[in-house]
Design a protein around this motif. Structure first.
Motif, PDB file in Angstrom:
ATOM      1  N   SER A 136       0.820  -1.222   0.000  1.00  0.00           N
ATOM      2  CA  SER A 136       0.000   0.000   0.000  1.00  0.00           C
ATOM      3  C   SER A 136       0.851   1.268   0.000  1.00  0.00           C
ATOM      4  O   SER A 136       0.388   2.320  -0.415  1.00  0.00           O
ATOM      5  CB  SER A 136      -0.964  -0.007   1.183  1.00  0.00           C
ATOM      6  OG  SER A 136      -0.240  -0.116   2.373  1.00  0.00           O
ATOM      7  N   ASN A 138       3.477   1.856  -1.785  1.00  0.00           N
ATOM      8  CA  ASN A 138       4.140   2.127  -3.068  1.00  0.00           C
ATOM      9  C   ASN A 138       5.640   2.343  -2.888  1.00  0.00           C
ATOM     10  O   ASN A 138       6.258   3.124  -3.612  1.00  0.00           O
ATOM     11  CB  ASN A 138       3.554   3.368  -3.753  1.00  0.00           C
ATOM     12  CG  ASN A 138       2.530   2.958  -4.794  1.00  0.00           C
ATOM     13  OD1 ASN A 138       2.346   1.762  -5.047  1.00  0.00           O
ATOM     14  ND2 ASN A 138       1.887   3.930  -5.395  1.00  0.00           N
ATOM     15  N   ARG A 203       1.654  -0.095 -10.447  1.00  0.00           N
ATOM     16  CA  ARG A 203       2.315   1.006  -9.712  1.00  0.00           C
ATOM     17  C   ARG A 203       3.511   1.499 -10.525  1.00  0.00           C
ATOM     18  O   ARG A 203       4.657   1.312 -10.121  1.00  0.00           O
ATOM     19  CB  ARG A 203       2.726   0.546  -8.307  1.00  0.00           C
ATOM     20  CG  ARG A 203       3.265  -0.864  -8.259  1.00  0.00           C
ATOM     21  CD  ARG A 203       3.578  -1.348  -6.859  1.00  0.00           C
ATOM     22  NE  ARG A 203       4.692  -0.652  -6.276  1.00  0.00           N
ATOM     23  CZ  ARG A 203       5.139  -0.849  -5.039  1.00  0.00           C
ATOM     24  NH1 ARG A 203       4.562  -1.754  -4.268  1.00  0.00           N
ATOM     25  NH2 ARG A 203       6.154  -0.182  -4.569  1.00  0.00           N
ATOM     26  N   THR A 206       7.624   2.582  -9.853  1.00  0.00           N
ATOM     27  CA  THR A 206       8.103   2.240  -8.506  1.00  0.00           C
ATOM     28  C   THR A 206       8.873   0.918  -8.469  1.00  0.00           C
ATOM     29  O   THR A 206       9.372   0.528  -7.417  1.00  0.00           O
ATOM     30  CB  THR A 206       6.942   2.155  -7.491  1.00  0.00           C
ATOM     31  OG1 THR A 206       6.043   1.131  -7.918  1.00  0.00           O
ATOM     32  CG2 THR A 206       6.205   3.474  -7.366  1.00  0.00           C
TER      33      THR A 206
END
Ligand code: A3P
Length: 312
Positions: A136, A138, A203, A206
């Motif tokens: 969560s 990231n 994401r 990242t």
């Protein structure tokens, strides 16, 4: 928690002469103690965004190298080639593993003695099994991956040495077949890669993918990319003075393998020297028959055809 394991799929590794029983939990195979470590990490580990960075990998894909490089990059302004703790410390000790060293992490943080910042942790867990706070938040992830055939050979020798089975008693064909069934440390291999690949789509920006073979072929480009991703890019002046090459040399296989600290001692019952074997791209050719090559190529093609990473 131990009762839970009796009900899980389990497998005694045939070519390790029954010295090792593996369990499948949360979709991946490993020893009971590592599953327990994973569950503990899932329950307790809290990432500290934005500073924490995770170094992730399927075992035997270049984790030790990635840890050494990352540490050297992040501490290059503090130490030079003659003072760096890399000369006296096993690379895994700089970057604790979530599911193995959780107590050490909780007691000390990442690296109290060398004060490297930002903090770094490592894990072999599949992406979906990482602690929720990592997913969560990231937080940045570097994922090193390697040609499956060399991973199979490296995995075979590593386990053979860990369980002290001489080569003549450990048929490679059996190790190969088990790997193809997905039974390998944190396997199946293809699901591991797939998980991080899918996550990278969810994401963007990242997750940095580094391929072992690319690092070998063109270390300068990839070490620069790693430094940039870790938030510590090389300046033009540093590049001009050879700082990138100096880190590459410091972390080279030959250099690290021959340091006393890496030739002696244990990491969790495993001899440190087992982490430095041959580091050769294409060593699989000394082990695979044509049938084996075809079989694993077909598996990878079937399981990972949608993944836009060069896996051959
Ligand atoms: P081989 O068994 O093919 O020699 P991991 O660190 O993920 O356990 O991976 C181990 C593999 O990386 C081993 O491969 C090991 O020799 C190789 N390796 C270790 N240190 C390395 C380095 N500095 N440079 C390149 N490869 C390295």
């Amino acid at each position: 928690m131990e009762d839970k394991f009796e009900k899980l799929p389990q497998h005694s590794i045939s070519w390790l002469k029954g010295r090792s029983t593996w369990y499948k939990n949360q979709g991946f195979w490993t020893l009971q103690k590592f599953h327990i470590g994973a569950i503990m990490a899932q329950q307790r580990f809290k990432v500290q965004p934005p500073s924490d960075t995770m170094l992730c990998s399927f075992p035997k894909s270049g984790t030790t190298w990635l840890k050494a490089l990352s540490f050297a990059i992040l501490t290059r302004h503090k130490f030079d080639e003659s003072t760096t703790p890399l000369l006296t410390t096993f690379p895994h000790d700089f970057v604790p593993n979530l599911d193995v060293d959780l107590e050490k992490i909780e007691a000390n943080g990442n690296n109290d003695s060398h004060d490297s910042s930002p903090l770094m942790f490592s894990s072999h867990l599949p992406y979906t099994c990482l602690p929720e706070s990592i997913i969560s938040s990231n937080c940045k992830i570097v994922y090193v991956y390697r040609n499956v055939k060399d991973v199979i050979v490296s995995h075979y020798h590593f386990l053979r040495e860990l369980f002290k089975v001489p080569i003549e008693d450990a048929p490679f064909e059996e190790a190969f077949e088990e790997f193809c069934q997905g039974i390998s440390a944190y396997g199946p291999y293809w699901e591991h890669i797939l998980g991080f690949w899918k996550a990278s789509l969810e994401r963007p920006g990242t997750i940095l993918f580094l391929k072992y073979e690319d690092l070998k072929r063109d270390p300068t480009t990839h070490v620069k990319a790693l430094a940039e991703f870790l938030g510590n890019p090389f300046s033009d002046e540093e590049v001009g003075k050879g700082a990138v090459e100096s880190i590459i040399n410091l972390c080279s296989f030959e250099r690290l393998k021959n340091l006393d600290v890496n030739k002696t001692g244990l990491r969790h019952n495993c001899e440190r020297k087992s982490y430095f074997r041959k580091a050769k791209v294409g060593d699989w050719e000394n082990y695979f028959t044509n049938e084996m090559k075809e079989k694993i190529d077909n598996i990878i093609h079937e399981k990972l055809s949608g993944v836009d990473l060069v896996l051959k």
